[in-house]
Design a protein around this motif. Structure first.
Motif, PDB file in Angstrom:
ATOM      1  N   VAL A  40       2.262  -5.525 -12.977  1.00 43.31           N
ATOM      2  CA  VAL A  40       1.434  -6.041 -11.671  1.00 43.31           C
ATOM      3  C   VAL A  40       1.398  -4.893 -10.680  1.00 43.31           C
ATOM      4  O   VAL A  40       2.195  -3.883 -10.557  1.00 43.31           O
ATOM      5  CB  VAL A  40       2.360  -7.070 -10.898  1.00 43.31           C
ATOM      6  N   LEU A  41       0.069  -4.677 -10.110  1.00 43.88           N
ATOM      7  CA  LEU A  41      -0.269  -3.765  -9.223  1.00 43.88           C
ATOM      8  C   LEU A  41      -0.309  -3.981  -7.864  1.00 43.88           C
ATOM      9  O   LEU A  41      -1.140  -4.985  -7.712  1.00 43.88           O
ATOM     10  CB  LEU A  41      -1.619  -2.838  -9.736  1.00 43.88           C
ATOM     11  N   ASP A  42       0.308  -3.561  -7.182  1.00 44.02           N
ATOM     12  CA  ASP A  42       0.203  -4.002  -5.432  1.00 44.02           C
ATOM     13  C   ASP A  42      -0.664  -2.822  -5.036  1.00 44.02           C
ATOM     14  O   ASP A  42      -0.513  -1.533  -4.622  1.00 44.02           O
ATOM     15  CB  ASP A  42       1.694  -3.609  -4.815  1.00 44.02           C
ATOM     16  N   LEU A  43      -1.780  -3.413  -4.371  1.00 36.94           N
ATOM     17  CA  LEU A  43      -3.034  -2.464  -3.918  1.00 36.94           C
ATOM     18  C   LEU A  43      -2.742  -2.409  -2.515  1.00 36.94           C
ATOM     19  O   LEU A  43      -2.337  -3.300  -1.717  1.00 36.94           O
ATOM     20  CB  LEU A  43      -4.162  -2.984  -4.358  1.00 36.94           C
ATOM     21  N   PRO A  44      -3.472  -0.920  -1.650  1.00 37.21           N
ATOM     22  CA  PRO A  44      -3.538  -1.100  -0.543  1.00 37.21           C
ATOM     23  C   PRO A  44      -4.473  -2.181   0.258  1.00 37.21           C
ATOM     24  O   PRO A  44      -5.305  -2.371  -0.660  1.00 37.21           O
ATOM     25  CB  PRO A  44      -3.751   0.110  -0.255  1.00 37.21           C
ATOM     26  N   PRO A  45      -4.312  -2.291   1.554  1.00 33.71           N
ATOM     27  CA  PRO A  45      -5.625  -3.276   2.184  1.00 33.71           C
ATOM     28  C   PRO A  45      -6.983  -2.509   1.753  1.00 33.71           C
ATOM     29  O   PRO A  45      -7.185  -1.538   1.749  1.00 33.71           O
ATOM     30  CB  PRO A  45      -5.450  -3.297   3.471  1.00 33.71           C
ATOM     31  N   GLY A  46      -7.992  -3.336   1.499  1.00 34.85           N
ATOM     32  CA  GLY A  46      -9.398  -2.693   1.237  1.00 34.85           C
ATOM     33  C   GLY A  46      -9.789  -3.018  -0.484  1.00 34.85           C
ATOM     34  O   GLY A  46      -8.923  -3.296  -1.147  1.00 34.85           O
ATOM     35  N   THR A  47     -10.868  -2.379  -0.523  1.00 35.84           N
ATOM     36  CA  THR A  47     -11.263  -2.703  -2.029  1.00 35.84           C
ATOM     37  C   THR A  47     -11.559  -1.286  -2.760  1.00 35.84           C
ATOM     38  O   THR A  47     -11.884  -1.401  -3.873  1.00 35.84           O
ATOM     39  CB  THR A  47     -12.623  -3.297  -2.162  1.00 35.84           C
ATOM     40  N   ASP A  48     -11.602  -0.167  -1.967  1.00 30.02           N
ATOM     41  CA  ASP A  48     -11.539   1.129  -2.465  1.00 30.02           C
ATOM     42  C   ASP A  48     -10.564   1.635  -3.867  1.00 30.02           C
ATOM     43  O   ASP A  48     -11.227   1.837  -4.841  1.00 30.02           O
ATOM     44  CB  ASP A  48     -11.251   2.382  -1.495  1.00 30.02           C
ATOM     45  N   ARG A  49      -9.425   1.075  -3.655  1.00 26.40           N
ATOM     46  CA  ARG A  49      -8.413   1.463  -4.670  1.00 26.40           C
ATOM     47  C   ARG A  49      -8.678   0.592  -5.938  1.00 26.40           C
ATOM     48  O   ARG A  49      -8.477   0.885  -6.910  1.00 26.40           O
ATOM     49  CB  ARG A  49      -7.290   1.158  -4.165  1.00 26.40           C
ATOM     50  N   SER A 100       0.779  -0.591 -25.000  1.00 31.73           N
ATOM     51  CA  SER A 100       2.112  -1.373 -25.176  1.00 31.73           C
ATOM     52  C   SER A 100       2.330  -2.268 -23.696  1.00 31.73           C
ATOM     53  O   SER A 100       3.434  -2.788 -23.676  1.00 31.73           O
ATOM     54  CB  SER A 100       3.184  -0.658 -25.334  1.00 31.73           C
ATOM     55  N   VAL A 101       1.038  -2.297 -23.076  1.00 32.70           N
ATOM     56  CA  VAL A 101       1.248  -3.154 -21.906  1.00 32.70           C
ATOM     57  C   VAL A 101       0.361  -4.542 -22.231  1.00 32.70           C
ATOM     58  O   VAL A 101      -0.746  -4.357 -22.458  1.00 32.70           O
ATOM     59  CB  VAL A 101       1.035  -2.636 -20.529  1.00 32.70           C
ATOM     60  N   GLY A 102       0.877  -5.720 -21.963  1.00 29.11           N
ATOM     61  CA  GLY A 102      -0.038  -6.898 -22.427  1.00 29.11           C
ATOM     62  C   GLY A 102      -1.249  -7.032 -21.472  1.00 29.11           C
ATOM     63  O   GLY A 102      -2.324  -7.270 -21.822  1.00 29.11           O
ATOM     64  N   ALA A 103      -0.900  -7.010 -20.214  1.00 29.95           N
ATOM     65  CA  ALA A 103      -1.720  -7.316 -19.241  1.00 29.95           C
ATOM     66  C   ALA A 103      -1.444  -6.598 -17.955  1.00 29.95           C
ATOM     67  O   ALA A 103      -0.311  -6.434 -17.647  1.00 29.95           O
ATOM     68  CB  ALA A 103      -1.648  -8.800 -19.090  1.00 29.95           C
ATOM     69  N   VAL A 104      -2.378  -5.922 -17.300  1.00 25.03           N
ATOM     70  CA  VAL A 104      -2.413  -5.530 -16.009  1.00 25.03           C
ATOM     71  C   VAL A 104      -3.139  -6.207 -14.893  1.00 25.03           C
ATOM     72  O   VAL A 104      -4.146  -6.789 -15.143  1.00 25.03           O
ATOM     73  CB  VAL A 104      -3.304  -3.886 -16.024  1.00 25.03           C
ATOM     74  N   VAL A 105      -2.357  -6.615 -13.826  1.00 25.24           N
ATOM     75  CA  VAL A 105      -2.974  -7.536 -13.017  1.00 25.24           C
ATOM     76  C   VAL A 105      -2.807  -6.968 -11.465  1.00 25.24           C
ATOM     77  O   VAL A 105      -1.798  -6.355 -11.089  1.00 25.24           O
ATOM     78  CB  VAL A 105      -1.977  -8.750 -12.969  1.00 25.24           C
ATOM     79  N   ALA A 106      -4.055  -6.686 -10.638  1.00 28.66           N
ATOM     80  CA  ALA A 106      -4.019  -6.092  -9.439  1.00 28.66           C
ATOM     81  C   ALA A 106      -4.144  -7.347  -8.329  1.00 28.66           C
ATOM     82  O   ALA A 106      -4.935  -8.203  -8.627  1.00 28.66           O
ATOM     83  CB  ALA A 106      -5.180  -5.534  -9.372  1.00 28.66           C
ATOM     84  N   VAL A 107      -3.155  -7.189  -7.287  1.00 27.17           N
ATOM     85  CA  VAL A 107      -3.258  -8.050  -6.217  1.00 27.17           C
ATOM     86  C   VAL A 107      -3.886  -7.378  -5.102  1.00 27.17           C
ATOM     87  O   VAL A 107      -3.487  -6.171  -4.659  1.00 27.17           O
ATOM     88  CB  VAL A 107      -1.854  -8.319  -6.054  1.00 27.17           C
ATOM     89  N   VAL A 108      -4.952  -7.837  -4.628  1.00 31.24           N
ATOM     90  CA  VAL A 108      -5.787  -7.171  -3.751  1.00 31.24           C
ATOM     91  C   VAL A 108      -6.202  -8.108  -2.801  1.00 31.24           C
ATOM     92  O   VAL A 108      -6.339  -9.515  -2.746  1.00 31.24           O
ATOM     93  CB  VAL A 108      -7.346  -6.595  -4.561  1.00 31.24           C
ATOM     94  N   ALA A 118       2.902 -10.054  -4.734  1.00 32.66           N
ATOM     95  CA  ALA A 118       2.779  -8.971  -6.053  1.00 32.66           C
ATOM     96  C   ALA A 118       4.160  -9.083  -6.487  1.00 32.66           C
ATOM     97  O   ALA A 118       4.671  -9.300  -7.742  1.00 32.66           O
ATOM     98  CB  ALA A 118       2.501  -7.653  -5.763  1.00 32.66           C
ATOM     99  N   ALA A 119       5.388  -8.743  -5.672  1.00 28.64           N
ATOM    100  CA  ALA A 119       6.726  -8.751  -6.023  1.00 28.64           C
ATOM    101  C   ALA A 119       7.165 -10.081  -6.494  1.00 28.64           C
ATOM    102  O   ALA A 119       7.897 -10.121  -7.548  1.00 28.64           O
ATOM    103  CB  ALA A 119       7.578  -8.278  -4.801  1.00 28.64           C
ATOM    104  N   ASN A 120       6.984 -11.278  -5.908  1.00 26.03           N
ATOM    105  CA  ASN A 120       7.395 -12.493  -6.271  1.00 26.03           C
ATOM    106  C   ASN A 120       6.632 -13.161  -7.382  1.00 26.03           C
ATOM    107  O   ASN A 120       7.475 -13.669  -8.266  1.00 26.03           O
ATOM    108  CB  ASN A 120       6.909 -13.479  -4.890  1.00 26.03           C
ATOM    109  N   LEU A 121       5.443 -12.686  -7.776  1.00 26.24           N
ATOM    110  CA  LEU A 121       4.951 -12.919  -8.913  1.00 26.24           C
ATOM    111  C   LEU A 121       5.336 -12.427  -9.917  1.00 26.24           C
ATOM    112  O   LEU A 121       5.499 -13.074 -11.112  1.00 26.24           O
ATOM    113  CB  LEU A 121       3.318 -12.910  -8.753  1.00 26.24           C
ATOM    114  N   ALA A 122       5.548 -11.116 -10.038  1.00 26.75           N
ATOM    115  CA  ALA A 122       6.224 -10.159 -10.895  1.00 26.75           C
ATOM    116  C   ALA A 122       7.661 -10.939 -11.451  1.00 26.75           C
ATOM    117  O   ALA A 122       7.773 -11.258 -12.445  1.00 26.75           O
ATOM    118  CB  ALA A 122       6.494  -8.904 -10.530  1.00 26.75           C
ATOM    119  N   CYS A 123       8.404 -11.134 -10.365  1.00 24.12           N
ATOM    120  CA  CYS A 123       9.664 -12.008 -10.619  1.00 24.12           C
ATOM    121  C   CYS A 123       9.601 -13.406 -11.427  1.00 24.12           C
ATOM    122  O   CYS A 123      10.308 -13.631 -12.070  1.00 24.12           O
ATOM    123  CB  CYS A 123      10.389 -12.118  -9.233  1.00 24.12           C
TER     124      CYS A 123
END
Ligand SMILES: Nc1ncnc2c1ncn2[C@@H]1O[C@H](COP(=O)(O)OP(=O)(O)OP(=O)(O)O)[C@@H](O)[C@H]1O
Ligand SMILES: [Mg+2]
Ligand SMILES: [Zn+2]
Lengths: 285, 164
Positions: free
Chosen positions: A159-168, A32-40, A52-57
């Motif tokens: 919208v997903l706010d990721l930690p620095p790096g690319t592991d997550r 039921s979620v249209g799109a998942v967007v990760a900010v990395v 991430a917060a401002n784009l979500a808003c």
């Protein structure tokens, strides 16, 4: 004598079945979620959380139903930036209710589960010295639970706010293959050097890369972000100027795009949000 | 991991699970043909591996509760994070209502007997992944034998008793 693969099942624990059930629950929640967007970004401190917060808003201002998952378990900031710090969580039959922050954006963050401001996230382990050994697996599971057990309801975008790096990013891309990836850089050679690698990592996932955003433009002269995007073969989404009001409003828990939508930085964010929306269009945000 | 009864060449079936006790799970398998049983005893590392995956040895009777894994794994959760649960020690962590459905998690440490610094130094030399088990075993030995402190003599005695 029978060999391993001659024996079906594991004798009764059904570990494989349990893992499949976990993933089934995740799929069901995200249906039921249209799109998942990760900010990395491979680089820390470039403004991933702020964007991430401002784009979500921005998406919410345009009428979308939006959620933000703070996937930075060790340095969670979204509860603060979106103004839900200290809220208590309610568990219902549908899962854990995400508190609603600025503009009604639904927020889930490790910050809501940690004991005190100075408390770092530590996981229980037989011996704390060895806790790091398990961290990757435990945190991958924690992210899965945040995604699957939070009652996001019907959302146009999460919208997903990721930690620095690319592991997550790799962990999340394996859980949510349809993830849209937004990569952030700042105008410095040092940042570009790292982000170039992040673009490669993102491209290696099966998830679509929505594009590159330049943040803190004008703070110092630096290399061309549009060229970095072109070199990496990904779209360029735009640039957000350095604006101290962005930082001030984040600290107040009121994202700038909500409080001062006419500012240059807020307008830049709106344009980027629209570019993201357009990139997601086939999946109808 | 699978278990095969060599005499019958038959896969063994999960019979029961117990624990964790001092970080160890006891998982019993039984041969459906001859009834022969074996117990698999995990060390704290192996128990932790299962825990990290968010799965349960012995299978699940119930759906996992929301955030069950997260909540059972956090070492220092916020006591009043959840509405309708009293603050304080019992709200989360090992005492949390969800902990019951997690078929693992370190058992509460028994009442401890104090250690002398020499004994403390000695136990620190034991490899860290078996140290908690060794420590609790010695503490239990000391308590059972009515010792008020654990010194090197008690440690030697315990070692003799355990064949360590
Ligand atoms: N365009 C901008 N203008 C001014 N300040 C900004 C801008 N973008 C972000 N900031 C500020 O810079 C700081 C770092 O931003 P932020 O926390 O969003 O970075 P991050 O990439 O999420 O960091 P981390 O890698 O630690 O997660 C914050 O204080 C934020 O308010
Ligand atoms: Mg951040
Ligand atoms: Zn048999």
């Amino acid at each position: 004598m029978k060999r391993y693969r001659d024996i079906a099942g594991d004798g009764g624990s059904n570990i494989v079945g349990q893992v499949e059930a976990q993933l089934g629950k995740l799929r069901q929640r995200l249906a039921s979620v249209g799109a998942v967007v990760a900010v990395v970004s491979g680089k820390g401190g470039v403004g991933k959380s702020t964007l991430a917060a401002n784009l979500a808003c921005c998406l919410a201002l345009d009428g979308s139903r939006v959620g933000v998952l703070d996937a930075d378990l060790n340095g969670p900031t979204q509860a603060k930036v979106l103004g839900v710090r200290g809220r208590r969580l309610v568990v219902t039959d549908e899962g854990v209710e995400p508190p609603r922050g600025a503009l009604g954006v639904k927020v889930m963050s490790m910050d809501l589960l940690l004991a005190a401001d100075a408390t770092p996230l530590t996981w229980d382990a037989p011996v704390q010295d060895e806790a790091h050994t398990w961290r990757g697996t435990v945190e991958a599971n924690a992210i899965r639970e945040f995604l699957a057990d939070t009652n996001w309801g019907t959302l146009d975008a999460l919208v997903l706010d990721l930690p620095p790096g690319t592991d997550r990013l790799l962990t999340i891309a394996s859980l949510v293959p349809t993830l849209g990836i937004v990569i952030v850089t700042i105008p410095s050679d040092v940042s570009h050097l790292v982000v170039r690698k992040s673009i490669t990592v993102a491209a290696q996932t099966k998830s679509p890369v929505l594009g590159l955003v330049e943040n803190m433009a004008g703070l110092f002269p630096g290399p061309d972000a549009a060229k970095l995007a072109a070199d990496g073969g990904i779209p360029y989404l735009g640039s957000v100027p350095f604006d101290r009001e962005l930082a001030v409003s984040a600290d107040r828990g009121e994202p700038l795009v909500a409080t001062a939508p006419e500012r240059e930085s807020a307008r830049a964010l709106q344009l980027i949000a629209r570019a993201i929306r357009a990139a997601l269009a086939p999946r109808a945000v | 991991m699978k278990f095969l009864c060599l005499d019958c060449d038959a896969p063994m079936k999960l019979h029961s699970t117990e624990g964790p006790d001092e970080g160890s799970l006891a998982v019993t398998f039984r041969c459906p043909e001859c009834g022969f049983r074996v117990a698999m005893l995990t060390n704290p590392f192996e128990t932790q591996m299962v825990r990290s995956l968010g799965v349960k040895v012995g299978g699940r009777a119930q759906e996992p509760a929301p955030f069950e894994h997260l909540r059972s794994m956090m070492a220092n959760p916020r006591a009043d994070a959840f509405e309708g649960e009293a603050g304080g020690e019992t709200a989360a962590g090992p005492g949390c209502p969800f902990a019951a459905v997690v078929n693992d998690g370190a058992a509460a440490p028994p009442e401890t007997v104090p250690w002398t610094s020499e004994a403390e130094a000695r136990i620190e030399r034991i490899p860290s992944f078996i140290r908690p088990m060794a420590r609790r075993a010695i503490e239990r030995f000391a308590a059972d034998h009515g010792y008020a402190t654990i010194d090197e003599t008690v440690m030697n005695e315990a070692r003799g008793a355990f064949g360590m």
